[in-house]
Design a protein around this motif. Sequence first.
Motif, PDB file in Angstrom:
ATOM      1  N   PRO A   1       0.874  -1.197  -0.041  1.00 29.25           N
ATOM      2  CA  PRO A   1      -0.048   0.212   0.056  1.00 29.25           C
ATOM      3  C   PRO A   1       1.025   1.366   0.052  1.00 29.25           C
ATOM      4  CG  PRO A   1      -0.926  -1.672   1.476  1.00 29.25           C
ATOM      5  CD  PRO A   1       0.185  -2.101   0.960  1.00 29.25           C
ATOM      6  N   ARG A   2       1.757   1.645   0.931  1.00 30.10           N
ATOM      7  CA  ARG A   2       2.803   2.532   0.819  1.00 30.10           C
ATOM      8  C   ARG A   2       3.514   2.892  -0.415  1.00 30.10           C
ATOM      9  NH1 ARG A   2       2.596   6.971   3.305  1.00 30.10           N
ATOM     10  NH2 ARG A   2       3.270   6.278   5.570  1.00 30.10           N
ATOM     11  N   GLU A   3       3.850   1.615  -0.944  1.00 32.96           N
ATOM     12  CA  GLU A   3       4.777   1.840  -2.430  1.00 32.96           C
ATOM     13  C   GLU A   3       3.662   2.191  -3.470  1.00 32.96           C
ATOM     14  OE1 GLU A   3       7.695  -1.828  -1.687  1.00 32.96           O
ATOM     15  OE2 GLU A   3       6.167  -2.086  -2.819  1.00 32.96           O
ATOM     16  N   ARG A   4       2.299   1.798  -3.141  1.00 37.18           N
ATOM     17  CA  ARG A   4       1.409   2.419  -4.086  1.00 37.18           C
ATOM     18  C   ARG A   4       1.242   3.755  -4.111  1.00 37.18           C
ATOM     19  NH1 ARG A   4      -3.304  -2.458  -4.488  1.00 37.18           N
ATOM     20  NH2 ARG A   4      -1.935  -4.071  -4.486  1.00 37.18           N
ATOM     21  N   GLU A   5       1.221   4.304  -2.962  1.00 35.31           N
ATOM     22  CA  GLU A   5       1.292   5.856  -2.891  1.00 35.31           C
ATOM     23  C   GLU A   5       2.440   6.161  -3.505  1.00 35.31           C
ATOM     24  OE1 GLU A   5      -1.223   6.699   1.228  1.00 35.31           O
ATOM     25  OE2 GLU A   5       0.979   5.851   1.559  1.00 35.31           O
ATOM     26  N   VAL A   6       3.634   5.708  -3.355  1.00 34.94           N
ATOM     27  CA  VAL A   6       4.961   6.549  -3.870  1.00 34.94           C
ATOM     28  C   VAL A   6       4.425   6.260  -5.531  1.00 34.94           C
ATOM     29  CG1 VAL A   6       7.355   6.012  -4.076  1.00 34.94           C
ATOM     30  CG2 VAL A   6       6.117   5.757  -1.823  1.00 34.94           C
ATOM     31  N   VAL A   7       3.890   5.242  -6.145  1.00 30.75           N
ATOM     32  CA  VAL A   7       4.070   5.170  -7.469  1.00 30.75           C
ATOM     33  C   VAL A   7       3.292   6.265  -7.826  1.00 30.75           C
ATOM     34  CG1 VAL A   7       3.400   3.724  -9.300  1.00 30.75           C
ATOM     35  CG2 VAL A   7       4.878   2.653  -7.525  1.00 30.75           C
ATOM     36  N   ARG A   8       1.827   6.487  -7.439  1.00 36.18           N
ATOM     37  CA  ARG A   8       1.088   7.464  -7.755  1.00 36.18           C
ATOM     38  C   ARG A   8       1.626   8.820  -7.762  1.00 36.18           C
ATOM     39  NH1 ARG A   8      -2.763   3.752  -5.136  1.00 36.18           N
ATOM     40  NH2 ARG A   8      -4.123   2.929  -6.660  1.00 36.18           N
ATOM     41  N   LEU A   9       2.478   9.237  -6.906  1.00 38.12           N
ATOM     42  CA  LEU A   9       3.091  10.275  -6.726  1.00 38.12           C
ATOM     43  C   LEU A   9       4.083  10.650  -7.854  1.00 38.12           C
ATOM     44  CD1 LEU A   9       3.271  11.042  -2.908  1.00 38.12           C
ATOM     45  CD2 LEU A   9       2.084  12.085  -4.507  1.00 38.12           C
ATOM     46  N   LEU A  10       4.777   9.353  -8.072  1.00 41.63           N
ATOM     47  CA  LEU A  10       6.121   9.696  -9.206  1.00 41.63           C
ATOM     48  C   LEU A  10       5.564   9.749 -10.338  1.00 41.63           C
ATOM     49  CD1 LEU A  10       8.243   6.478  -8.090  1.00 41.63           C
ATOM     50  CD2 LEU A  10       8.973   8.820  -7.995  1.00 41.63           C
ATOM     51  N   LEU A  11       4.146   9.120 -10.663  1.00 44.15           N
ATOM     52  CA  LEU A  11       3.594   9.277 -11.993  1.00 44.15           C
ATOM     53  C   LEU A  11       2.942  10.550 -12.172  1.00 44.15           C
ATOM     54  CD1 LEU A  11       1.794   5.780 -12.381  1.00 44.15           C
ATOM     55  CD2 LEU A  11       3.759   6.500 -13.645  1.00 44.15           C
ATOM     56  N   GLY A  12       2.624  11.210 -10.800  1.00 42.23           N
ATOM     57  CA  GLY A  12       2.136  12.647 -11.074  1.00 42.23           C
ATOM     58  C   GLY A  12       3.345  13.781 -11.095  1.00 42.23           C
ATOM     59  N   GLY A  13       4.523  13.116 -11.132  1.00 43.84           N
ATOM     60  CA  GLY A  13       5.503  14.137 -11.684  1.00 43.84           C
ATOM     61  C   GLY A  13       6.203  14.544 -10.238  1.00 43.84           C
ATOM     62  N   LYS A  14       5.965  13.932  -9.189  1.00 45.14           N
ATOM     63  CA  LYS A  14       6.697  14.394  -8.025  1.00 45.14           C
ATOM     64  C   LYS A  14       8.086  13.929  -7.831  1.00 45.14           C
ATOM     65  CE  LYS A  14       2.775  16.369  -6.171  1.00 45.14           C
ATOM     66  NZ  LYS A  14       2.572  17.907  -6.333  1.00 45.14           N
ATOM     67  N   GLY A  15       8.912  14.784  -7.245  1.00 39.82           N
ATOM     68  CA  GLY A  15      10.342  14.405  -7.003  1.00 39.82           C
ATOM     69  C   GLY A  15      10.289  13.618  -5.564  1.00 39.82           C
TER      70      GLY A  15
ATOM     71  N   ARG B   1       7.384  15.126   1.505  1.00 38.01           N
ATOM     72  CA  ARG B   1       6.684  16.073   2.418  1.00 38.01           C
ATOM     73  C   ARG B   1       5.209  15.605   2.354  1.00 38.01           C
ATOM     74  NH1 ARG B   1      10.342  19.720  -0.136  1.00 38.01           N
ATOM     75  NH2 ARG B   1       9.158  19.856  -2.125  1.00 38.01           N
ATOM     76  N   GLU B   2       4.841  15.102   1.000  1.00 34.93           N
ATOM     77  CA  GLU B   2       3.276  14.573   0.996  1.00 34.93           C
ATOM     78  C   GLU B   2       3.121  13.341   1.796  1.00 34.93           C
ATOM     79  OE1 GLU B   2       1.009  14.822  -1.802  1.00 34.93           O
ATOM     80  OE2 GLU B   2       1.787  16.342  -2.841  1.00 34.93           O
ATOM     81  N   LEU B   3       4.088  12.507   2.122  1.00 32.67           N
ATOM     82  CA  LEU B   3       3.849  11.083   2.859  1.00 32.67           C
ATOM     83  C   LEU B   3       4.287  11.468   4.444  1.00 32.67           C
ATOM     84  CD1 LEU B   3       4.396   8.537   0.234  1.00 32.67           C
ATOM     85  CD2 LEU B   3       2.373   9.656   0.991  1.00 32.67           C
ATOM     86  N   PHE B   4       5.241  12.403   4.678  1.00 30.43           N
ATOM     87  CA  PHE B   4       5.726  12.482   6.211  1.00 30.43           C
ATOM     88  C   PHE B   4       6.473  11.120   6.383  1.00 30.43           C
ATOM     89  CE2 PHE B   4       1.623  14.690   5.789  1.00 30.43           C
ATOM     90  CZ  PHE B   4       1.564  15.924   6.176  1.00 30.43           C
ATOM     91  N   ILE B   5       7.382  11.148   5.417  1.00 29.74           N
ATOM     92  CA  ILE B   5       8.339  10.313   5.712  1.00 29.74           C
ATOM     93  C   ILE B   5       9.567  10.648   5.248  1.00 29.74           C
ATOM     94  CG2 ILE B   5       6.917   8.056   5.194  1.00 29.74           C
ATOM     95  CD1 ILE B   5       8.034   7.953   2.441  1.00 29.74           C
ATOM     96  N   SER B   6      10.794   9.955   5.682  1.00 31.22           N
ATOM     97  CA  SER B   6      12.332  10.532   5.510  1.00 31.22           C
ATOM     98  C   SER B   6      12.406  10.474   3.970  1.00 31.22           C
ATOM     99  CB  SER B   6      13.155   9.810   6.552  1.00 31.22           C
ATOM    100  OG  SER B   6      13.499   8.448   6.004  1.00 31.22           O
TER     101      SER B   6
END
Length: 335
Positions: free
Chosen positions: A263-277, A283-288
Amino acid sequence: MKLSNILGYLGLIILAGVAAVWAAHLYRKYRFKYLLYLLVAILFSFCFGFLSVIGSYMALEALAGQATPAPALETMRLLFNLMAIPLATGASFAFILMVCDILRLRFTAAAKAAYFTVHGAAFVAYAYAANGFINASATETLVVAENIMLFFSFVMIGLPALMALLLVLRSDRIEDPKLRKTLLIFAGLFFAGFVARFALVNLLPVSRFTCFSHPLLEFLAPWPPLLVLGLFLERHYEVEVKPERPATARGLEELFERFSISPREREVVRLLLGGKGNRDIERELFISLKTVKTHVYNVYKKMGVKSRWQLARLVEAGAAEAAPAEASESRPTVH
């Protein structure tokens, strides 16, 4: 040492550095192996140019104010040529590997051995002749060294030029017509650069023209083909992925299930596809940032990709497969 010369060489070094950084960026983004070979060829070529042009200029300028005999100047030139030979060998070898990768040709171990045998023999013969001149100041050994360097230059320029010609002749192996056209222009520009550099160094007499044109060609020759290839990749290999599209969302879910994405990796993938660095995801997921990089690494490893562009291509392929199924489900049933 003239300030104008120093500033001019500094400008050439900066342009060379920008070209190397852009080539590295293209490889990191698209992960095509031929881009890695291109990067290596550019780095070797620029190191060769720095040593043979700037290094020799600075050495000769340092000796100019002294009562230096002509044999000492010739010795300095021979030593710089000797150090530059391995760099030229590496540059041409990397370019040959690049063309073989583009055309899906096998560069056999026997061919590689023959390549390095010829270059190694030329290097040893040049070193032997140079050593004879340095120790005895014999003019005949200087002539031998010059002839060996001419032969080596011909081989160094000739082999990559032949590979560029082969890329033109065997371009039918490249399926994408736009990429084929781009690589034909790329090969033509590289071929022209090789021929021009060989002519300036070995065929034309030293003059005010060659003193300016030789450094310019050594540092700027890789730029035109790199621009052609880089701009093509940036324009035609960009994939715009919108995770919120129904077909894309469905394709994403299927990929997540197929590759066991958490589930956490899915969030990361969606943000990557949205052009996020990575910093944006932090900052979005409050993780290091370290955790972000770990998630990205795990996603890439599970899905068998090496860059965001490849990830986007994989998702687009999944969306394309999901779209027909979605269309058939939404089509009204005819009784």
